[in-house]
Write an enzyme that holds these catalytic residues in place. Structure first.
Site, short mmCIF file in Angstrom:
data_model
loop_
_atom_site.label_atom_id
_atom_site.label_comp_id
_atom_site.label_asym_id
_atom_site.label_seq_id
_atom_site.Cartn_x
_atom_site.Cartn_y
_atom_site.Cartn_z
N ARG A 99 0.81 -1.20 0.00
CA ARG A 99 0.00 0.00 0.00
C ARG A 99 0.86 1.27 0.00
O ARG A 99 0.57 2.23 -0.74
CB ARG A 99 -0.94 0.00 1.19
CG ARG A 99 -1.90 1.19 1.25
CD ARG A 99 -2.94 1.11 0.16
NE ARG A 99 -2.59 1.86 -1.03
CZ ARG A 99 -3.13 1.66 -2.21
NH1 ARG A 99 -4.03 0.70 -2.39
NH2 ARG A 99 -2.77 2.38 -3.26
N LYS A 134 2.27 24.85 -3.70
CA LYS A 134 1.04 24.23 -3.20
C LYS A 134 1.19 22.71 -3.28
O LYS A 134 0.60 22.04 -4.13
CB LYS A 134 -0.16 24.71 -4.01
CG LYS A 134 -0.42 26.21 -3.83
CD LYS A 134 -1.55 26.69 -4.72
CE LYS A 134 -1.75 28.19 -4.56
NZ LYS A 134 -2.81 28.70 -5.47
N LYS A 166 5.45 38.99 -2.70
CA LYS A 166 4.02 38.95 -2.98
C LYS A 166 3.33 40.12 -2.27
O LYS A 166 3.98 40.94 -1.62
CB LYS A 166 3.45 37.60 -2.55
CG LYS A 166 4.14 36.41 -3.25
CD LYS A 166 3.37 35.14 -3.14
CE LYS A 166 2.21 35.16 -4.11
NZ LYS A 166 1.49 33.85 -4.16
N GLU A 199 5.25 40.27 -7.44
CA GLU A 199 3.87 40.14 -7.87
C GLU A 199 3.24 41.51 -8.06
O GLU A 199 3.41 42.40 -7.22
CB GLU A 199 3.09 39.34 -6.83
CG GLU A 199 1.60 39.22 -7.11
CD GLU A 199 0.87 38.55 -5.94
OE1 GLU A 199 0.73 37.32 -5.97
OE2 GLU A 199 0.46 39.27 -5.00
N ASP A 221 -0.59 38.77 -11.55
CA ASP A 221 -1.53 37.95 -10.79
C ASP A 221 -2.98 38.33 -11.08
O ASP A 221 -3.37 39.49 -10.93
CB ASP A 221 -1.24 38.09 -9.29
CG ASP A 221 -2.05 37.12 -8.45
OD1 ASP A 221 -2.08 35.93 -8.80
OD2 ASP A 221 -2.65 37.55 -7.46
#
Length: 282
Positions: A99, A134, A166, A199, A221
């Protein structure tokens, strides 16, 4: 990926699954029973994670009596029914590792396959496909490896290998000029050679960045395709360009028509269907 890190990750995964023992196997299978199995693809796609799959069995097999015969490697375009490898050895060890090994190869092959679908959509175009941060905690290196196997390009690995300014960085620093200036001063003072990406969310912010300069890439963005095309023309090759924010497979080509250098897609690693791969008796 660092070998020691990978081995420790696998050992932790096996410990999570087995703990005091695989009692299902211990209860009904003789300690010395030997069996043969084969790993087969039950979906079509890009195979990824064969080395990791084999490493799980290697670490499970303290007596070194499991033999693996490999037929296909990472990056292979498999179809349903293809035999990836065959395993022979202690039945309990095979079942104990099954597994965990499948979890790795199914996830990695799913990411590689999805990435390859996006990459094919961009064939013949200037734009290249990027992944993001992410990722699943602890699995980032494997997931980013899978993106590369599928033909994508890795963005920064983490917070340590590239500067990404950012919206929150800019707000906390006091504005775009302050963020860029402080960042360049810090890199120079600490003798660090890191690329700087910033950004921007609108044309006013883009204009501020262009006035300030001293960056390597501009992330546009949540721009519409029309505004993205306009922004890329304004930048005119002075800096690398990246489009980000809500871009999916359906809209990918429309955004790429802007001639932007990169499109980053978080879904490559956080919205994935695992490939169906099974271990069956041979």
């Amino acid at each position: 990926m660092n070998t020691n890190h990978l081995e420790q990750h696998i050992l932790n995964a096996l410990e999570e699954d087995i703990r005091q023992g695989d009692f299902s196997s211990i209860a009904c299978i003789d300690e010395n029973a030997q069996r043969k199995v084969k790993l087969i693809a039950k979906d079509s796609g890009i195979l990824c994670g064969v080395d990791v799959f084999c490493k799980v069995f290697e670490l499970m097999d303290s007596k070194k009596d499991i033999l693996i015969q490999r037929f296909l490697n990472d990056g292979t375009n498999v179809k349903k029914g293809d035999i990836i490898l065959k395993i022979s050895g202690n039945a309990r060890n095979i079942l104990g590792a099954e597994r965990t090994a499948l979890n790795y190869i199914q996830l990695m092959s799913g990411i590689a396959t999805t990435t390859n679908t996006y990459v094919k959509e961009l064939e013949g175009m200037h734009t290249r496909l990027l992944d993001t941060r992410k990722t699943t905690p602890g699995l980032r290196m494997l997931q980013k490896y899978a993106v590369k196997t599928g033909g994508g390009v890795n963005h920064r690995i983490g917070l340590f290998d590239m500067i990404m300014l950012k919206d929150n960085h800019i707000d906390f620093a006091g504005g775009i000029k302050q963020a860029i200036t402080k960042t360049n001063e810090y890199l120079k003072a600490n003798n660090l050679n890191l690329k700087i990406e910033i950004e921007v969310r609108n044309f006013d912010e883009l204009d501020q960045v262009l006035q300030c300069g001293n960056v390597d890439r501009i992330m546009l963005d949540n721009f519409t395709p029309e505004d993205l095309s306009k922004a890329v023309k304004i930048i005119d090759g002075r800096y690398e360009t990246e489009a980000s924010g809500g871009i999916n497979f359906t809209t990918l080509k429309t955004y790429a028509q802007s001639n932007v250098d990169f499109i980053s897609v978080g879904a490559l690693t956080h919205h994935i269907s695992a490939m169906d791969i099974s271990l069956v008796s041979d």
